[in-house]
Each structure stands twice: as C-alpha cells, then as structure tokens.
Write an enzyme that holds these catalytic residues in place. Structure first.
Site, mmCIF file in Angstrom:
data_model
loop_
_atom_site.group_PDB
_atom_site.id
_atom_site.type_symbol
_atom_site.label_atom_id
_atom_site.label_comp_id
_atom_site.label_asym_id
_atom_site.label_seq_id
_atom_site.Cartn_x
_atom_site.Cartn_y
_atom_site.Cartn_z
ATOM 1 N N GLY A 28 5.156 3.188 1.224
ATOM 2 C CA GLY A 28 5.394 3.839 2.595
ATOM 3 C C GLY A 28 4.800 5.307 2.473
ATOM 4 O O GLY A 28 3.997 5.602 1.632
ATOM 5 N N ALA A 29 5.238 6.222 3.514
ATOM 6 C CA ALA A 29 4.518 7.219 3.840
ATOM 7 C C ALA A 29 3.226 7.280 3.623
ATOM 8 O O ALA A 29 2.367 7.851 2.823
ATOM 9 C CB ALA A 29 5.074 8.361 2.647
ATOM 10 N N LEU A 30 2.563 6.276 4.779
ATOM 11 C CA LEU A 30 1.141 5.640 4.450
ATOM 12 C C LEU A 30 0.053 6.833 4.701
ATOM 13 O O LEU A 30 0.348 7.598 5.741
ATOM 14 C CB LEU A 30 1.150 4.594 5.434
ATOM 15 C CG LEU A 30 2.083 3.605 4.970
ATOM 16 C CD1 LEU A 30 2.083 2.046 5.966
ATOM 17 C CD2 LEU A 30 1.869 2.955 3.420
ATOM 18 N N HIS A 31 -0.925 6.973 4.226
ATOM 19 C CA HIS A 31 -2.103 7.656 4.252
ATOM 20 C C HIS A 31 -3.460 6.879 4.424
ATOM 21 O O HIS A 31 -3.251 5.725 4.273
ATOM 22 C CB HIS A 31 -1.899 8.845 3.420
ATOM 23 C CG HIS A 31 -1.753 8.397 1.724
ATOM 24 N ND1 HIS A 31 -2.892 7.558 1.149
ATOM 25 C CD2 HIS A 31 -0.862 8.352 0.999
ATOM 26 C CE1 HIS A 31 -2.591 7.187 0.066
ATOM 27 N NE2 HIS A 31 -1.361 7.697 -0.083
ATOM 28 N N GLY A 33 -5.455 6.557 2.069
ATOM 29 C CA GLY A 33 -5.509 5.760 0.772
ATOM 30 C C GLY A 33 -5.144 4.073 1.106
ATOM 31 O O GLY A 33 -5.711 3.100 1.017
ATOM 32 N N HIS A 34 -3.916 4.163 1.629
ATOM 33 C CA HIS A 34 -3.452 2.908 2.256
ATOM 34 C C HIS A 34 -3.981 2.266 3.074
ATOM 35 O O HIS A 34 -4.311 0.959 3.228
ATOM 36 C CB HIS A 34 -2.054 2.998 2.521
ATOM 37 C CG HIS A 34 -1.008 3.619 1.511
ATOM 38 N ND1 HIS A 34 -0.374 4.991 1.684
ATOM 39 C CD2 HIS A 34 -0.480 3.226 0.397
ATOM 40 C CE1 HIS A 34 0.502 5.179 0.679
ATOM 41 N NE2 HIS A 34 0.221 4.115 -0.020
ATOM 42 N N ASP A 150 -3.880 4.626 -9.251
ATOM 43 C CA ASP A 150 -2.749 4.240 -10.191
ATOM 44 C C ASP A 150 -3.452 3.202 -10.985
ATOM 45 O O ASP A 150 -3.146 2.198 -11.256
ATOM 46 C CB ASP A 150 -1.588 3.646 -9.408
ATOM 47 C CG ASP A 150 -1.045 4.792 -8.400
ATOM 48 O OD1 ASP A 150 -0.120 5.140 -9.008
ATOM 49 O OD2 ASP A 150 -1.536 4.526 -7.349
HETATM 50 P P1 AMP Z 1 2.026 3.961 -3.257
HETATM 51 O O1 AMP Z 1 2.741 3.964 -1.850
HETATM 52 O O2 AMP Z 1 1.903 5.274 -3.629
HETATM 53 O O3 AMP Z 1 2.987 3.175 -4.223
HETATM 54 O O4 AMP Z 1 0.843 3.193 -3.470
HETATM 55 C C1 AMP Z 1 0.540 1.992 -2.764
HETATM 56 C C2 AMP Z 1 -0.773 1.454 -3.395
HETATM 57 O O5 AMP Z 1 -1.988 2.389 -2.848
HETATM 58 C C3 AMP Z 1 -0.969 1.700 -4.772
HETATM 59 O O6 AMP Z 1 -1.864 0.424 -5.058
HETATM 60 C C4 AMP Z 1 -1.709 2.551 -4.770
HETATM 61 O O7 AMP Z 1 -2.621 2.669 -6.050
HETATM 62 C C5 AMP Z 1 -2.613 2.944 -3.880
HETATM 63 N N1 AMP Z 1 -3.013 4.182 -3.473
HETATM 64 C C6 AMP Z 1 -2.329 5.325 -3.331
HETATM 65 N N2 AMP Z 1 -2.824 6.514 -2.942
HETATM 66 C C7 AMP Z 1 -4.286 5.973 -3.133
HETATM 67 C C8 AMP Z 1 -5.598 6.487 -2.876
HETATM 68 N N3 AMP Z 1 -5.473 8.045 -2.670
HETATM 69 N N4 AMP Z 1 -6.792 5.735 -2.626
HETATM 70 C C9 AMP Z 1 -6.601 4.287 -2.867
HETATM 71 N N5 AMP Z 1 -5.325 3.731 -3.281
HETATM 72 C C10 AMP Z 1 -4.410 4.566 -3.157
#
Ligand code: AMP
Length: 280
Positions: A28-31, A33-34, A150
């Site tokens: 969550g806290a989606l941006h 990248g998500h 990641d």
């Molecule tokens: P998180 O919510 O941070 O656990 O991330 C969820 C998914 O989004 C994971 O597969 C991360 O690798 C991916 N992710 C997070 N930040 C980015 C980003 N800046 N660019 C691409 N994928 C991302």
C-alpha cells in the site's frame, strides 16, 4: 473492481471467464512505481484477463520495534488508486485474517537471503516468502509482478517459485524514479525536507559506480569506494551496505565481471532506503 478482505472471499473469487490472472503484491501507500506494476500486469493479463492487487502490511517481515506501526496506511486513497489504475480485484486482508493466533509455518530461502538486506534484516525474507506463498495460494494467479527496486526480493521469489514448483510466472518491472533519480518508495514520504534533498545521492552513487565499471575499472573495491564517496557528500546519509555483487548469486565479488549489481541500503534518520543498478 471487487474489493475483498477475507481469505474465504478471495479464494471464492470467480475467474468470470478470465483467461489469465496477474497479481501485484504491495504493502500500500501506492505510488507511480506501483502504478507501473499494475500497467505491466494488465499487459501480461492480456485481453479478458484479470489484474489483482493485494495490499497487506505484513507484520512478519518487520523486526520487532521496527517501522511496522509507522508504515504509511492510506486505505481510501489506495482503493481509488487501484480503481483508476484499472485493477479488477483488490485483496486487502487484516493481519488476523492472514495469520491465525497459533500460526506456525514459514517459508525460508537459505542462499540468496543471506546477503545484502538479509544480513541487516534477519527474518525479513522469511516473512516475505511466507506471505507471498500465502497470497499465491489464496489468489491462484498465473503470473505476478515484482519491482526490480527490490532486486533481492525478486530474485528470492523466483527461487521460491522454482524450488517449490509454483506454476506462476514471475515478471520483473524496472524501477520507477522521481525526476531527480530517487527511486519512488512509500518510505520517501517519511523523509524530512532536508533528507529528501539529499536522497538523490543514492542513485547518483549507483550511476557513478556503473560508469567506472563500464569505463574498464576492474577492481570491485575501487568501484565501491567511488560510489561511497558520492553518498558521503550527503551529511545526513548513513550507509548500511553498499556492495558489488554477482546478479545471480548476490554474493560479493572482488573483480568486476559482467552480470553484476551494485546494491545499497542507506539510512536517513530512521528511514531506510534501498536501490540498485544492474551492470549487464
Ligand atoms: P512495496 O509496497 O514497497 O512492498 O512494493 C510492492 C511492489 O512494488 C514490490 O514488488 C516492489 O519492488 C515494487 N516497487 C516499489 N517501488 C518501486 C519502484 N520505484 N519502481 C518499481 N517497482 C517498485
């Protein structure tokens, strides 16, 4: 978009004729990248396919006293985000829904998890592998998308899928960055204004290391020192690790070789940021 919170409802979700289901696991806290992961999932699902997003801040992957409680949670915004990104399913369970009080099984990867973040966050990847395995069982996707930001997590998930024979395709997504190079992350919002100003040194350091390697520098320590020097220009940055590793084994290397990765974790106050660059 169907929003489901219970495992029973998620398990019962019909395919409704969908040929392929693609999952994007998140906390969550989606941006942006998500958003890109969801876009890639949509493409991979193909016409008539289903895209599922899971949002679950997984307590198992946080150290006791870590930032689990403080991890940003934006339920309403995230739901709207998933809707406008075109997700078909949002799975948003509670911790109690995912873990029985006497939960006693874990999935552990024992090679790739021993380096980099695995060293500084004992038990972290056990938590990740366990929750991802559960999400795979509950939602039964044909494919799942993970970000290269990641990189170690992506490599470990691929290993779990291979070694435990999940019939799930794992798709890696390139890192999405802000215009100053900082990788988008839910944790960026925890940075103070000054920390945020200094945070682009992470990417600048990786680019500098990669530039040296591409220019023929053979010595891994020389590449690492050059990258560290860039980080050291930011007074608030504290390096957890900065290493040149083989991109398949994630083990440190002494002499540069193709198929490498520079990976780093840097702390700004209590905020821990990670980033990496592939050198093919
Ligand atoms: P998180 O919510 O941070 O656990 O991330 C969820 C998914 O989004 C994971 O597969 C991360 O690798 C991916 N992710 C997070 N930040 C980015 C980003 N800046 N660019 C691409 N994928 C991302």
């Amino acid at each position: 978009m169907q929003v489901v919170q219970s495992v029973a409802d998620a398990t019962a979700l019909g395919r409704e004729g969908a040929k392929r289901r693609v999952l994007v696991p998140t906390m969550g806290a989606l941006h942006r990248g998500h958003f890109e992961l969801i876009r890639i999932a949509r493409e991979a699902a193909g016409q008539g396919g289903q895209v599922g997003v899971s949002i679950f801040v997984n307590p198992l992957q946080f150290a006791p006293g870590g930032d689990y409680e403080k991890y940003p949670r934006h339920e309403a915004d995230d739901e709207e985000f998933c809707r406008s990104a075109g997700a078909d399913i949002l799975f948003r369970p509670t911790p109690a829904e995912m873990y029985a009080a006497d939960f006693s099984v874990a999935i552990e990867e024992n090679a790739l998890s021993t380096t980099l973040c695995g060293k500084s966050r004992p038990g972290h990847f056990r938590g990740v592998c366990t929750v991802v395995t559960k999400l795979f069982h509950v939602l039964a996707p044909d494919a799942a998308v993970f970000g290269e930001k990641d990189f170690q997590q992506l490599a470990i998930i691929r290993r779990v899928v291979r070694d435990l024979n999940f019939q799930i395709e794992i798709i890696g997504a390139p890192t999405v960055r802000e215009s100053d190079g900082l990788a988008c992350s839910s944790r960026n919002q925890s940075l103070s204004a000054t920390e945020r100003q200094q945070a682009p040194v992470l990417h600048a350091a990786l680019v500098e290391g990669a530039r040296l390697a591409a220019g023929g520098e053979q010595s891994a320590p020389a590449i690492v020192v050059a990258a560290r020097n860039v980080i050291d220009t930011a007074p608030l940055a504290r390096i957890d690790y900065l290493e040149l590793v083989n991109a398949d084994t994630l083990q440190s290397i002494e002499i540069f070789q193709p198929n490498s990765l520079i990976a780093l974790a840097v702390l700004f106050g209590h905020t821990r940021l990670i980033d990496n660059i592939r050198i093919p």
